[in-house]
Scaffold this motif. Sequence first.
Motif, PDB file in Angstrom:
ATOM      1  N   ILE A  47      -5.017  17.421   4.541  1.00 20.29           N
ATOM      2  CA  ILE A  47      -6.077  17.391   5.331  1.00 20.29           C
ATOM      3  C   ILE A  47      -6.362  18.397   6.354  1.00 20.29           C
ATOM      4  O   ILE A  47      -5.616  18.615   7.215  1.00 20.29           O
ATOM      5  N   PRO A  48      -7.487  19.346   6.386  1.00 18.41           N
ATOM      6  CA  PRO A  48      -7.622  20.453   7.125  1.00 18.41           C
ATOM      7  C   PRO A  48      -7.068  20.095   8.534  1.00 18.41           C
ATOM      8  O   PRO A  48      -7.941  19.326   9.186  1.00 18.41           O
ATOM      9  N   GLU A  49      -6.513  20.789   9.385  1.00 20.44           N
ATOM     10  CA  GLU A  49      -6.199  20.695  10.642  1.00 20.44           C
ATOM     11  C   GLU A  49      -5.955  19.498  11.308  1.00 20.44           C
ATOM     12  O   GLU A  49      -6.084  19.029  12.393  1.00 20.44           O
ATOM     13  N   PHE A  50      -4.921  18.729  10.560  1.00 19.68           N
ATOM     14  CA  PHE A  50      -4.663  17.428  10.957  1.00 19.68           C
ATOM     15  C   PHE A  50      -3.439  17.622  11.450  1.00 19.68           C
ATOM     16  O   PHE A  50      -2.300  18.084  10.845  1.00 19.68           O
ATOM     17  N   HIS A  51      -3.170  17.202  12.723  1.00 17.41           N
ATOM     18  CA  HIS A  51      -1.689  17.477  13.248  1.00 17.41           C
ATOM     19  C   HIS A  51      -1.095  16.370  13.976  1.00 17.41           C
ATOM     20  O   HIS A  51      -0.092  16.204  14.286  1.00 17.41           O
ATOM     21  N   PHE A  52      -1.994  15.324  14.277  1.00 14.03           N
ATOM     22  CA  PHE A  52      -1.211  14.132  15.235  1.00 14.03           C
ATOM     23  C   PHE A  52      -2.125  12.917  14.814  1.00 14.03           C
ATOM     24  O   PHE A  52      -3.224  12.738  15.069  1.00 14.03           O
ATOM     25  N   GLY A  53      -1.198  12.094  14.440  1.00 12.59           N
ATOM     26  CA  GLY A  53      -1.920  10.444  14.268  1.00 12.59           C
ATOM     27  C   GLY A  53      -0.994   9.595  13.412  1.00 12.59           C
ATOM     28  O   GLY A  53       0.004   9.989  13.098  1.00 12.59           O
ATOM     29  N   ARG A  54      -1.548   8.451  13.230  1.00 13.41           N
ATOM     30  CA  ARG A  54      -1.029   7.490  12.440  1.00 13.41           C
ATOM     31  C   ARG A  54      -1.703   7.059  11.075  1.00 13.41           C
ATOM     32  O   ARG A  54      -2.799   7.171  11.119  1.00 13.41           O
ATOM     33  N   VAL A  55      -0.947   6.857  10.168  1.00 13.60           N
ATOM     34  CA  VAL A  55      -1.286   6.643   8.824  1.00 13.60           C
ATOM     35  C   VAL A  55      -0.708   5.398   8.429  1.00 13.60           C
ATOM     36  O   VAL A  55       0.103   4.923   8.364  1.00 13.60           O
ATOM     37  N   ASP A  56      -1.872   4.508   7.996  1.00 13.95           N
ATOM     38  CA  ASP A  56      -1.714   2.962   7.622  1.00 13.95           C
ATOM     39  C   ASP A  56      -1.707   3.010   6.370  1.00 13.95           C
ATOM     40  O   ASP A  56      -2.487   3.497   5.616  1.00 13.95           O
ATOM     41  N   VAL A  57      -0.567   2.031   5.789  1.00 11.88           N
ATOM     42  CA  VAL A  57      -0.353   2.208   4.177  1.00 11.88           C
ATOM     43  C   VAL A  57       0.243   0.800   3.828  1.00 11.88           C
ATOM     44  O   VAL A  57       0.520   0.063   4.592  1.00 11.88           O
ATOM     45  N   LYS A  58      -0.154   0.649   2.489  1.00  8.63           N
ATOM     46  CA  LYS A  58       0.439  -0.512   1.844  1.00  8.63           C
ATOM     47  C   LYS A  58       1.280  -0.127   0.801  1.00  8.63           C
ATOM     48  O   LYS A  58       1.041   0.959   0.101  1.00  8.63           O
ATOM     49  N   PHE A  59       2.220  -0.827   0.367  1.00 13.74           N
ATOM     50  CA  PHE A  59       3.343  -0.203  -0.570  1.00 13.74           C
ATOM     51  C   PHE A  59       4.066  -1.365  -1.453  1.00 13.74           C
ATOM     52  O   PHE A  59       4.035  -2.373  -1.005  1.00 13.74           O
ATOM     53  N   ARG A  60       4.519  -0.990  -2.656  1.00 10.35           N
ATOM     54  CA  ARG A  60       4.773  -1.896  -3.561  1.00 10.35           C
ATOM     55  C   ARG A  60       6.218  -2.544  -3.165  1.00 10.35           C
ATOM     56  O   ARG A  60       6.465  -3.743  -3.478  1.00 10.35           O
ATOM     57  N   SER A  61       7.168  -1.510  -2.928  1.00  5.11           N
ATOM     58  CA  SER A  61       8.728  -2.211  -2.473  1.00  5.11           C
ATOM     59  C   SER A  61       9.176  -1.408  -1.303  1.00  5.11           C
ATOM     60  O   SER A  61       9.021  -0.014  -1.414  1.00  5.11           O
ATOM     61  N   PRO A  62      10.335  -1.804  -0.921  1.00  5.01           N
ATOM     62  CA  PRO A  62      11.069  -1.110   0.236  1.00  5.01           C
ATOM     63  C   PRO A  62      11.584   0.056  -0.155  1.00  5.01           C
ATOM     64  O   PRO A  62      11.569   1.237   0.271  1.00  5.01           O
ATOM     65  N   ASP A  63      12.165  -0.159  -1.436  1.00  4.72           N
ATOM     66  CA  ASP A  63      12.998   1.052  -1.933  1.00  4.72           C
ATOM     67  C   ASP A  63      12.274   2.210  -2.465  1.00  4.72           C
ATOM     68  O   ASP A  63      12.364   3.682  -2.383  1.00  4.72           O
ATOM     69  N   ALA A  64      11.083   2.018  -3.235  1.00  2.00           N
ATOM     70  CA  ALA A  64      10.005   2.831  -3.490  1.00  2.00           C
ATOM     71  C   ALA A  64       9.364   3.568  -2.308  1.00  2.00           C
ATOM     72  O   ALA A  64       9.328   4.734  -2.295  1.00  2.00           O
ATOM     73  N   PHE A  65       9.339   2.724  -1.262  1.00  2.00           N
ATOM     74  CA  PHE A  65       8.689   3.323  -0.120  1.00  2.00           C
ATOM     75  C   PHE A  65       9.586   4.226   0.485  1.00  2.00           C
ATOM     76  O   PHE A  65       9.142   5.495   1.016  1.00  2.00           O
ATOM     77  N   ARG A  66      10.836   4.226   0.593  1.00  2.00           N
ATOM     78  CA  ARG A  66      11.725   4.981   1.361  1.00  2.00           C
ATOM     79  C   ARG A  66      11.887   6.410   0.381  1.00  2.00           C
ATOM     80  O   ARG A  66      12.329   7.400   0.817  1.00  2.00           O
ATOM     81  N   ARG A  67      11.574   6.310  -0.922  1.00  2.00           N
ATOM     82  CA  ARG A  67      11.694   7.278  -1.764  1.00  2.00           C
ATOM     83  C   ARG A  67      10.260   7.995  -1.862  1.00  2.00           C
ATOM     84  O   ARG A  67      10.128   9.123  -2.477  1.00  2.00           O
ATOM     85  N   GLY A  68       9.354   7.529  -0.932  1.00  2.00           N
ATOM     86  CA  GLY A  68       8.096   8.258  -1.000  1.00  2.00           C
ATOM     87  C   GLY A  68       7.167   8.002  -2.274  1.00  2.00           C
ATOM     88  O   GLY A  68       6.483   8.734  -2.484  1.00  2.00           O
ATOM     89  N   GLU A  69       7.352   6.885  -2.832  1.00  2.00           N
ATOM     90  CA  GLU A  69       6.596   6.640  -4.048  1.00  2.00           C
ATOM     91  C   GLU A  69       5.896   5.146  -3.708  1.00  2.00           C
ATOM     92  O   GLU A  69       6.183   4.344  -3.002  1.00  2.00           O
ATOM     93  N   ASP A  70       4.808   4.883  -4.644  1.00  2.00           N
ATOM     94  CA  ASP A  70       4.147   3.874  -4.818  1.00  2.00           C
ATOM     95  C   ASP A  70       3.617   3.076  -3.228  1.00  2.00           C
ATOM     96  O   ASP A  70       3.901   2.102  -2.950  1.00  2.00           O
TER      97      ASP A  70
END
Length: 417
Positions: free
Chosen positions: A319-342
């Motif tokens: 995302i061009p020139e994005f440096h500061f902010g919060r990304v809101d997400v939904k995810f499948r499972s805690p383990d996958a989330f910690r791995r940066g997946e799903d």
Amino acid sequence: MGLSDLVMDASTDSGSAPEPALRATPSPLRGPSGSGVNHQTASFVSTGTEKKRSFVGTVLAHLRGRHIENAEPVSFFEFWPGWLFYTPIVAYWLALGVRYRDMGMPTAANPLISTGGLCGESKSSILDMAGPFAKGFIAPYAILDTDRDDLRRAEAAMKAIGIACPVVVKPDVGCNGTGVKLARTQADLEQILREYPRGVRLVLQRLIPWEHEAGLFYIRHAGEKQGRITSITYKDVPVLLGDGESTVAELLDRDPRTKLLPHIYRPRLADRLNDVPALGEGLPLVFTGNHCKGSVFRNGAADITPELTAVLDRIMQDIPEFHFGRVDVKFRSPDAFRRGEDFEIIEINGVGSEATHIWDARTTLREAYAAQFHHYGEAFRIGAENRKRGWKSTPLPAGFRLWFEQRRLLRSYPLND
């Protein structure tokens, strides 16, 4: 929630409480201790042994960073009025503005976003900036400007990108979950579109089916090869549990948390207050993952992993020139989330967003202010770096015009789900 928003006020209760009827949505997510305990569920439980504590004594303990064992269902400062909590932060902002000779310096932190995302920015325009890698993580969305024949035009826009109900309907300019609605069916969508004023731009986004939700705060200085995650907040949906005898109104009045915050929970349940949920039946109290709308926040700092950081950094650098902010997400499972997946991105917020882990009930006032000062300090520093690179901040008059326009729009939106 941020400097441009007001925090709702609520009183606290220091006496003993009956057995709670509220629980958080079950989640195996780890809290900051990594123990695997659902801390938020535990925070609803009343021991019946609470002791009254002087206001001044509690303030001093929090400012010293002392964690007080507390069975209260809300934190000490969680629902202070906005002017009270944010006054030190405004003072800090003004001091930094004098130091950097520009009160709007943070608006240059994300120079391709209107006001850097401080206020009045278009949510869809930020998502539109995403490159091909980042787009693969964003839940598909369509745009609709309310006018006439809204349902037909909305369905055509959705069909064009291959989505259908259920969809989340939300204002393109907004904050704090105001006006966010869930349309499960075509009939829901038709009714919801009628509730918005004419001439308002809406985002129609495919409902992400995963239960878990989080906010990740991302910072990358100009010239840094890799950014970092400075905060993770897990967002739990509180669920009212039926006992087969009590009405929804009675359950709300009896619960340690909901009885303190009737202005948050009751309006959305107005047509169900006299219903009697069956024994064990769960009634979700909020849809939007926003603290001031009723969600319960937990600090997830222990789950910041190199794998998750690497994936999020690659997304944000697309995302061009994005440096500061919060990304809101939904995810499948805690383990996958910690791995940066799903996981899928709901929205991306700029300078006006907060590191929302501060609203975890276990956070002390000192920790909350330290986090706020650090993040707003970073916004000024990144803005100053970008100024040296030739970018300009938003002039104050233009910023105030956008802020007033955003507040006008917020007043016109329907009650969120």
